[in-house]
Design a protein around this motif. Structure first.
Motif, PDB file in Angstrom:
ATOM      1  N   TYR A  21      -9.635   0.261 -17.147  1.00 31.86           N
ATOM      2  CA  TYR A  21      -9.355  -1.130 -16.766  1.00 31.86           C
ATOM      3  C   TYR A  21      -8.303  -1.772 -17.658  1.00 31.86           C
ATOM      4  O   TYR A  21      -7.509  -2.568 -17.185  1.00 31.86           O
ATOM      5  N   GLY A  22      -8.275  -1.439 -18.932  1.00 26.68           N
ATOM      6  CA  GLY A  22      -7.276  -2.029 -19.821  1.00 26.68           C
ATOM      7  C   GLY A  22      -5.863  -1.683 -19.402  1.00 26.68           C
ATOM      8  O   GLY A  22      -4.952  -2.499 -19.534  1.00 26.68           O
ATOM      9  N   ILE A  23      -5.669  -0.459 -18.882  1.00 24.96           N
ATOM     10  CA  ILE A  23      -4.296  -0.070 -18.518  1.00 24.96           C
ATOM     11  C   ILE A  23      -3.787  -0.885 -17.323  1.00 24.96           C
ATOM     12  O   ILE A  23      -2.596  -1.053 -17.164  1.00 24.96           O
ATOM     13  N   ILE A  24      -4.695  -1.413 -16.512  1.00 32.09           N
ATOM     14  CA  ILE A  24      -4.274  -2.332 -15.439  1.00 32.09           C
ATOM     15  C   ILE A  24      -3.739  -3.602 -16.078  1.00 32.09           C
ATOM     16  O   ILE A  24      -2.873  -4.286 -15.552  1.00 32.09           O
ATOM     17  N   ASN A  25      -4.264  -3.912 -17.268  1.00 31.41           N
ATOM     18  CA  ASN A  25      -3.964  -5.164 -17.965  1.00 31.41           C
ATOM     19  C   ASN A  25      -2.993  -4.960 -19.129  1.00 31.41           C
ATOM     20  O   ASN A  25      -2.910  -5.783 -20.025  1.00 31.41           O
ATOM     21  N   SER A  28      -3.103  -2.775 -21.638  1.00 34.64           N
ATOM     22  CA  SER A  28      -3.573  -2.190 -22.895  1.00 34.64           C
ATOM     23  C   SER A  28      -3.075  -0.746 -22.932  1.00 34.64           C
ATOM     24  O   SER A  28      -2.573  -0.223 -21.944  1.00 34.64           O
ATOM     25  N   GLN A  29      -3.264  -0.094 -24.078  1.00 27.87           N
ATOM     26  CA  GLN A  29      -2.915   1.313 -24.168  1.00 27.87           C
ATOM     27  C   GLN A  29      -3.997   2.171 -23.498  1.00 27.87           C
ATOM     28  O   GLN A  29      -5.120   1.714 -23.274  1.00 27.87           O
ATOM     29  N   GLU A  31      -7.498 -10.652 -25.756  1.00 32.68           N
ATOM     30  CA  GLU A  31      -7.680 -10.850 -27.200  1.00 32.68           C
ATOM     31  C   GLU A  31      -8.653  -9.859 -27.838  1.00 32.68           C
ATOM     32  O   GLU A  31      -8.556  -9.570 -29.024  1.00 32.68           O
ATOM     33  N   GLN A  32      -9.636  -9.366 -27.054  1.00 35.11           N
ATOM     34  CA  GLN A  32     -10.633  -8.489 -27.655  1.00 35.11           C
ATOM     35  C   GLN A  32     -10.558  -7.051 -27.146  1.00 35.11           C
ATOM     36  O   GLN A  32     -10.439  -6.116 -27.935  1.00 35.11           O
ATOM     37  N   PHE A  33     -10.611  -6.882 -25.829  1.00 34.17           N
ATOM     38  CA  PHE A  33     -10.605  -5.522 -25.277  1.00 34.17           C
ATOM     39  C   PHE A  33      -9.383  -4.753 -25.764  1.00 34.17           C
ATOM     40  O   PHE A  33      -9.502  -3.635 -26.273  1.00 34.17           O
ATOM     41  N   THR A  34      -8.216  -5.348 -25.603  1.00 37.12           N
ATOM     42  CA  THR A  34      -6.964  -4.668 -25.992  1.00 37.12           C
ATOM     43  C   THR A  34      -6.972  -4.328 -27.483  1.00 37.12           C
ATOM     44  O   THR A  34      -6.591  -3.221 -27.882  1.00 37.12           O
ATOM     45  N   LYS A  35      -7.444  -5.259 -28.305  1.00 37.39           N
ATOM     46  CA  LYS A  35      -7.476  -5.049 -29.766  1.00 37.39           C
ATOM     47  C   LYS A  35      -8.352  -3.839 -30.126  1.00 37.39           C
ATOM     48  O   LYS A  35      -7.917  -2.937 -30.857  1.00 37.39           O
ATOM     49  N   TYR A  36      -9.590  -3.796 -29.614  1.00 40.25           N
ATOM     50  CA  TYR A  36     -10.507  -2.705 -29.963  1.00 40.25           C
ATOM     51  C   TYR A  36     -10.072  -1.382 -29.340  1.00 40.25           C
ATOM     52  O   TYR A  36     -10.146  -0.329 -29.979  1.00 40.25           O
ATOM     53  N   LEU A  75     -12.492   4.548 -36.177  1.00 35.93           N
ATOM     54  CA  LEU A  75     -12.750   4.896 -34.771  1.00 35.93           C
ATOM     55  C   LEU A  75     -14.130   4.398 -34.360  1.00 35.93           C
ATOM     56  O   LEU A  75     -14.279   3.693 -33.354  1.00 35.93           O
ATOM     57  N   PHE A  76     -15.164   4.741 -35.139  1.00 34.06           N
ATOM     58  CA  PHE A  76     -16.525   4.348 -34.760  1.00 34.06           C
ATOM     59  C   PHE A  76     -16.761   2.844 -34.929  1.00 34.06           C
ATOM     60  O   PHE A  76     -17.494   2.242 -34.143  1.00 34.06           O
ATOM     61  N   ASN A  77     -16.116   2.229 -35.927  1.00 30.70           N
ATOM     62  CA  ASN A  77     -16.221   0.763 -36.079  1.00 30.70           C
ATOM     63  C   ASN A  77     -15.725   0.050 -34.825  1.00 30.70           C
ATOM     64  O   ASN A  77     -16.368  -0.874 -34.317  1.00 30.70           O
ATOM     65  N   ASN A  78     -14.589   0.480 -34.335  1.00 26.48           N
ATOM     66  CA  ASN A  78     -14.011  -0.173 -33.152  1.00 26.48           C
ATOM     67  C   ASN A  78     -14.701   0.251 -31.858  1.00 26.48           C
ATOM     68  O   ASN A  78     -14.774  -0.528 -30.916  1.00 26.48           O
TER      69      ASN A  78
END
Length: 312
Positions: A17-21, A23-24, A217-222, A238-241
């Motif tokens: 879903y992020g790639i629609i928006n 994100s990487q 602000e959040q999905f893309t960042k993590y 990796l596990f923190n995010n």
């Protein structure tokens, strides 16, 4: 006519879903599941169904060609002759599980029948990859109503691809598999999902300003932080995010999480033993799991079907 190479499944590790928006995203081929063209003198029931499905896809390509809208030209006469000669696509890639069953089929058809096809072994420039993504996206739109082209692109290239934005993507090296206790794994929800209804739900949610803000602000960042840490082989960030990403998806993507997975999803966040995320569009199929200790995760997920895909 060329031989019948294998086309692998794919797994979108990050970016659903992020790639629609914008994100990487990071997608990798997965050769545990695969498909190839085969021919039988007498078609079995399964092969007959595949052959009939290919006829429908042939008609779709023929209509695209006739309309002048096709982004690629195909040897439709060769395709027709193969179908008349009982060719079918023999695939172990489960349909509706988010691992690229339609992507592998589109890659196979493009590879076998496209005229002036772009050869991934000869030239995989960014321009060619972008062009391939558009062509394969148009092909896969037959199955999903709309397609980014990413799934069939991975299946065709048979290489990991890093999506940096809608217009920028390229092949990438992923870290060598470790012999550690950690792992990435698939968890079977026990039921297939459908892409189009899930994408429609997401597009409806995107009309809400609050949801758009969460995505931006959040999905893309993590999500992007997970990709950066994974490519560096750096498991702590990796596990923190991943924990933040898993929690954010649990809170905001509830319709996409298969009902049978919701308690397990929460259990992972609460115990830190594993973190779950969507594999593909969700709604069913596989869920993707990440764990620092695969044996511990399997104990907690006892009774559920897990499949190891990568050691961390």
């Amino acid at each position: 006519m060329k031989n019948n190479p294998l086309y692998y499944a794919k797994i979108l590790l990050f970016g659903e879903y992020g790639i629609i928006n914008d994100s990487q995203g990071l997608s990798v081929p997965y050769n545990y599941y695969q498909g190839a063209f085969k021919q039988e003198a007498e078609l079995s029931e399964t092969a007959e169904r595949s052959n009939q499905s290919l006829w429908k896809f042939f008609n779709y390509l023929e209509e695209l060609e006739a309309s002048g809208d096709s982004l690629a030209h195909f040897d439709l006469e060769a395709f027709r002759k193969d179908l008349e000669a009982n060719y079918y696509f023999d695939s172990s890639i489960p349909e509706g599980y988010g691992v690229g069953s339609s992507g592998a089929l589109c890659a196979a058809i493009y590879d076998r029948y496209a005229l002036n096809r772009i050869d991934p072994e000869a030239d995989i420039s960014k321009e060619n990859i972008q062009q391939l993504k558009q062509i394969l996206g148009q092909m896969e739109s037959y199955f999903h109503g709309r397609s980014s082209g990413l799934d069939p692109l991975i299946c065709y290239l048979k290489l990991p691809v890093l999506i940096q934005s809608k217009d920028e993507l390229g092949t990438v090296h992923i870290p060598e598999r470790q012999e550690g206790k950690g792992a990435i794994f698939l968890l079977n929800s026990g039921q297939p999902g459908e892409t189009q209804p899930m994408v429609n739900i997401f597009m409806d949610k995107m009309k809400n300003e609050g949801f758009r803000k969460v995505m931006k602000e959040q999905f893309t960042k993590y999500n992007d932080a997970c990709i950066a840490a994974f490519l560096k082989g750096d498991t702590k960030p990796l596990f923190n995010n991943l924990k933040k990403l898993s929690h954010l998806v649990f809170e905001n993507f509830s319709p996409m999480i298969p009902h049978s997975m919701k308690e397990l999803w929460q259990q992972g966040i609460e115990t830190n033993a594993y973190y779950l995320k969507l594999c593909g569009s969700g709604g069913g199929g596989f869920v993707l799991g990440f764990t620092p200790d695969y044996d511990q995760a399997k104990t907690l997920l006892k009774g559920y079907e897990t499949e190891l895909i990568y050691r961390l």
